[in-house]
Design a protein around this motif. Sequence first.
Motif, PDB file in Angstrom:
ATOM      1  N   MET A   1       0.951  -1.051  -0.010  1.00 54.94           N
ATOM      2  CA  MET A   1      -0.241   0.042  -0.096  1.00 54.94           C
ATOM      3  C   MET A   1       0.933   1.248  -0.029  1.00 54.94           C
ATOM      4  SD  MET A   1      -2.983   1.223   2.759  1.00 54.94           S
ATOM      5  CE  MET A   1      -4.218   0.350   2.008  1.00 54.94           C
ATOM      6  N   THR A   2       0.600   2.315  -0.849  1.00 51.00           N
ATOM      7  CA  THR A   2       1.289   3.426  -0.712  1.00 51.00           C
ATOM      8  C   THR A   2       1.093   4.340   0.366  1.00 51.00           C
ATOM      9  OG1 THR A   2       0.985   3.555  -3.216  1.00 51.00           O
ATOM     10  CG2 THR A   2       1.624   5.474  -2.208  1.00 51.00           C
ATOM     11  N   THR A   3       2.209   4.664   0.963  1.00 48.41           N
ATOM     12  CA  THR A   3       2.230   5.556   2.115  1.00 48.41           C
ATOM     13  C   THR A   3       2.364   7.060   1.777  1.00 48.41           C
ATOM     14  OG1 THR A   3       3.148   3.755   3.568  1.00 48.41           O
ATOM     15  CG2 THR A   3       3.287   5.823   4.399  1.00 48.41           C
ATOM     16  N   PHE A   4       1.688   7.904   1.915  1.00 51.67           N
ATOM     17  CA  PHE A   4       1.558   9.188   1.628  1.00 51.67           C
ATOM     18  C   PHE A   4       2.368   9.933   2.565  1.00 51.67           C
ATOM     19  CE2 PHE A   4      -1.177   8.092  -1.261  1.00 51.67           C
ATOM     20  CZ  PHE A   4      -2.293   9.009  -1.650  1.00 51.67           C
ATOM     21  N   GLY A   5       3.250  10.956   2.156  1.00 53.93           N
ATOM     22  CA  GLY A   5       4.041  11.739   2.858  1.00 53.93           C
ATOM     23  C   GLY A   5       3.212  12.985   3.412  1.00 53.93           C
ATOM     24  N   TYR A   6       3.783  13.810   3.980  1.00 50.58           N
ATOM     25  CA  TYR A   6       2.848  14.720   4.709  1.00 50.58           C
ATOM     26  C   TYR A   6       2.400  15.830   3.647  1.00 50.58           C
ATOM     27  CZ  TYR A   6       1.353  18.432   7.507  1.00 50.58           C
ATOM     28  OH  TYR A   6       0.352  19.556   8.563  1.00 50.58           O
ATOM     29  N   GLU A   7       3.100  16.230   2.572  1.00 53.50           N
ATOM     30  CA  GLU A   7       2.522  17.096   1.687  1.00 53.50           C
ATOM     31  C   GLU A   7       1.579  16.358   0.669  1.00 53.50           C
ATOM     32  OE1 GLU A   7       2.906  20.590   1.560  1.00 53.50           O
ATOM     33  OE2 GLU A   7       4.094  20.551   3.225  1.00 53.50           O
ATOM     34  N   GLN A   8       1.710  15.204   0.470  1.00 51.15           N
ATOM     35  CA  GLN A   8       0.799  14.471  -0.563  1.00 51.15           C
ATOM     36  C   GLN A   8      -0.406  14.298   0.355  1.00 51.15           C
ATOM     37  OE1 GLN A   8       3.657  11.201  -0.875  1.00 51.15           O
ATOM     38  NE2 GLN A   8       3.468  10.937  -2.820  1.00 51.15           N
ATOM     39  N   SER A   9      -0.093  13.901   1.882  1.00 44.31           N
ATOM     40  CA  SER A   9      -1.463  13.668   2.666  1.00 44.31           C
ATOM     41  C   SER A   9      -2.076  15.315   2.573  1.00 44.31           C
ATOM     42  CB  SER A   9      -1.023  13.491   3.938  1.00 44.31           C
ATOM     43  OG  SER A   9      -0.282  12.085   3.888  1.00 44.31           O
ATOM     44  N   LEU A  10      -1.683  16.202   2.908  1.00 45.87           N
ATOM     45  CA  LEU A  10      -2.311  17.717   2.579  1.00 45.87           C
ATOM     46  C   LEU A  10      -3.032  17.707   1.302  1.00 45.87           C
ATOM     47  CD1 LEU A  10       0.158  20.068   4.366  1.00 45.87           C
ATOM     48  CD2 LEU A  10      -2.157  19.128   5.479  1.00 45.87           C
ATOM     49  N   ALA A  91      -2.161   1.464  10.465  1.00 47.24           N
ATOM     50  CA  ALA A  91      -2.188   0.049  10.591  1.00 47.24           C
ATOM     51  C   ALA A  91      -2.196  -0.352   9.101  1.00 47.24           C
ATOM     52  CB  ALA A  91      -3.155  -0.606  11.381  1.00 47.24           C
ATOM     53  N   ASP A  92      -1.916  -1.416   8.864  1.00 46.08           N
ATOM     54  CA  ASP A  92      -2.072  -2.069   7.543  1.00 46.08           C
ATOM     55  C   ASP A  92      -3.318  -2.930   7.631  1.00 46.08           C
ATOM     56  OD1 ASP A  92      -1.876  -3.780   5.266  1.00 46.08           O
ATOM     57  OD2 ASP A  92       0.359  -3.661   5.496  1.00 46.08           O
ATOM     58  N   VAL A  93      -4.129  -3.059   6.663  1.00 47.09           N
ATOM     59  CA  VAL A  93      -5.284  -3.497   6.505  1.00 47.09           C
ATOM     60  C   VAL A  93      -5.019  -5.296   6.434  1.00 47.09           C
ATOM     61  CG1 VAL A  93      -5.487  -3.679   4.101  1.00 47.09           C
ATOM     62  CG2 VAL A  93      -7.591  -3.782   5.376  1.00 47.09           C
ATOM     63  N   ALA A  94      -3.729  -5.768   6.129  1.00 49.66           N
ATOM     64  CA  ALA A  94      -3.355  -7.005   6.371  1.00 49.66           C
ATOM     65  C   ALA A  94      -3.046  -7.568   7.783  1.00 49.66           C
ATOM     66  CB  ALA A  94      -2.243  -7.404   5.397  1.00 49.66           C
ATOM     67  N   GLU A  95      -2.953  -6.336   8.649  1.00 47.25           N
ATOM     68  CA  GLU A  95      -2.821  -6.836   9.924  1.00 47.25           C
ATOM     69  C   GLU A  95      -3.592  -5.736  10.907  1.00 47.25           C
ATOM     70  OE1 GLU A  95       1.316  -6.814  11.207  1.00 47.25           O
ATOM     71  OE2 GLU A  95       1.901  -7.462   9.013  1.00 47.25           O
ATOM     72  N   LEU A  96      -4.834  -5.791  10.995  1.00 46.68           N
ATOM     73  CA  LEU A  96      -5.749  -4.905  11.545  1.00 46.68           C
ATOM     74  C   LEU A  96      -5.759  -5.138  13.097  1.00 46.68           C
ATOM     75  CD1 LEU A  96      -8.772  -5.524   9.612  1.00 46.68           C
ATOM     76  CD2 LEU A  96      -7.586  -3.592   9.381  1.00 46.68           C
ATOM     77  N   PRO A  97      -5.692  -3.824  14.072  1.00 50.20           N
ATOM     78  CA  PRO A  97      -5.571  -4.117  15.106  1.00 50.20           C
ATOM     79  C   PRO A  97      -6.752  -4.062  16.072  1.00 50.20           C
ATOM     80  CG  PRO A  97      -5.679  -1.777  14.601  1.00 50.20           C
ATOM     81  CD  PRO A  97      -5.781  -2.717  13.271  1.00 50.20           C
ATOM     82  N   HIS A  98      -7.560  -5.186  15.522  1.00 54.57           N
ATOM     83  CA  HIS A  98      -8.915  -5.538  16.301  1.00 54.57           C
ATOM     84  C   HIS A  98      -8.801  -6.923  16.451  1.00 54.57           C
ATOM     85  CE1 HIS A  98     -10.176  -1.441  15.186  1.00 54.57           C
ATOM     86  NE2 HIS A  98      -9.561  -1.657  13.895  1.00 54.57           N
ATOM     87  N   PRO A  99      -9.667  -7.151  17.685  1.00 53.86           N
ATOM     88  CA  PRO A  99      -9.727  -8.577  17.947  1.00 53.86           C
ATOM     89  C   PRO A  99     -10.604  -9.327  17.172  1.00 53.86           C
ATOM     90  CG  PRO A  99     -10.499  -7.075  19.700  1.00 53.86           C
ATOM     91  CD  PRO A  99     -10.249  -6.243  18.581  1.00 53.86           C
ATOM     92  N   ASP A 100     -10.555 -10.728  16.824  1.00 54.47           N
ATOM     93  CA  ASP A 100     -11.406 -11.594  16.227  1.00 54.47           C
ATOM     94  C   ASP A 100     -12.961 -11.145  16.307  1.00 54.47           C
ATOM     95  OD1 ASP A 100      -9.117 -12.676  15.602  1.00 54.47           O
ATOM     96  OD2 ASP A 100      -9.637 -14.581  16.473  1.00 54.47           O
ATOM     97  N   ALA A 101     -13.835 -11.026  15.272  1.00 55.00           N
ATOM     98  CA  ALA A 101     -15.172 -10.976  15.379  1.00 55.00           C
ATOM     99  C   ALA A 101     -15.693  -9.994  16.112  1.00 55.00           C
ATOM    100  CB  ALA A 101     -15.880 -12.013  16.008  1.00 55.00           C
ATOM    101  N   HIS A 113      -7.490  -0.877  -4.162  1.00 52.29           N
ATOM    102  CA  HIS A 113      -6.493  -0.863  -5.355  1.00 52.29           C
ATOM    103  C   HIS A 113      -5.226  -0.815  -4.800  1.00 52.29           C
ATOM    104  CE1 HIS A 113      -7.340   3.365  -5.253  1.00 52.29           C
ATOM    105  NE2 HIS A 113      -6.056   3.424  -5.683  1.00 52.29           N
ATOM    106  N   GLU A 114      -4.879  -0.183  -3.812  1.00 48.35           N
ATOM    107  CA  GLU A 114      -3.467  -0.022  -3.000  1.00 48.35           C
ATOM    108  C   GLU A 114      -2.977  -0.903  -2.404  1.00 48.35           C
ATOM    109  OE1 GLU A 114      -1.578   2.421  -3.995  1.00 48.35           O
ATOM    110  OE2 GLU A 114      -2.704   3.986  -4.721  1.00 48.35           O
ATOM    111  N   TRP A 115      -3.806  -2.151  -1.847  1.00 45.78           N
ATOM    112  CA  TRP A 115      -3.507  -3.025  -1.063  1.00 45.78           C
ATOM    113  C   TRP A 115      -2.565  -4.393  -1.657  1.00 45.78           C
ATOM    114  CZ3 TRP A 115      -9.198  -4.701   1.489  1.00 45.78           C
ATOM    115  CH2 TRP A 115      -9.541  -3.377   1.937  1.00 45.78           C
ATOM    116  N   PRO A 116      -1.479  -4.320  -1.468  1.00 44.49           N
ATOM    117  CA  PRO A 116      -0.328  -5.217  -2.060  1.00 44.49           C
ATOM    118  C   PRO A 116      -0.764  -6.586  -1.791  1.00 44.49           C
ATOM    119  CG  PRO A 116       0.602  -4.225  -0.070  1.00 44.49           C
ATOM    120  CD  PRO A 116      -0.748  -3.557  -0.267  1.00 44.49           C
ATOM    121  N   ASP A 117      -1.316  -7.093  -0.657  1.00 52.63           N
ATOM    122  CA  ASP A 117      -1.510  -8.279  -0.381  1.00 52.63           C
ATOM    123  C   ASP A 117      -3.132  -8.441  -0.276  1.00 52.63           C
ATOM    124  OD1 ASP A 117      -1.710 -11.313   0.373  1.00 52.63           O
ATOM    125  OD2 ASP A 117      -1.198 -10.674   2.381  1.00 52.63           O
TER     126      ASP A 117
END
Length: 181
Positions: A1-10, A91-101, A113-117
């Motif tokens: 997934m692309t990580t945006f820098g600060y100026e890109q994020s703004l 966080a990365d969508v491939a490693e979500l910081p949420h418990p099961d269910a 479309h940016e998710w590499p895995d």
Amino acid sequence: MTTFGYEQSLGYDRRATRLLTGLYRRIATDIDTSTTTSATVVDLGTGPGKLLSHLTTRRPDLHLHGIDLSPHMIEIARRTLAGHPVELAVADVAELPHPDASIDFAVSSLSMHEWPDLPGAVTELRRVLRPGGGAGIYDFRFSRTRQIRHALGAVFGAVDTETVRLPWHPVALITCYRVTA
């Protein structure tokens, strides 16, 4: 997934405000009809938090979470959502910081479309959804369509799709993929 820098994020924040407000309203309406009172909702790839901002106004009963791979996007989202009870995390969508269910509904707007895995991310999405929970994935209509449909179908079975037209554009550019756990 692309990580945006600060100026890109703004820059993305400015464009999202100007170009995507209609889409965020549409997604918020879809979430209204897809969730019950006090549901837990996660916005995957929340960016500057524009969708969550719409939801805090429309549905103050929801327990809202947003994740993004970019710490700069999360910083902007924290400013956008200041004073609202929204949990944000880098966080990365491939490693979500949420418990099961633990999630009733997951949404993604223009990030899948940016998710590499893609298969790993979809498997992780299934892990965090409660039985009967759902997801609405909104992404560009001509981007990885076959791979997205295959990855979602392999994990969830049935995948409903709908084309979505932005109010300012004459052609439907977005596809919504809906799945149920």
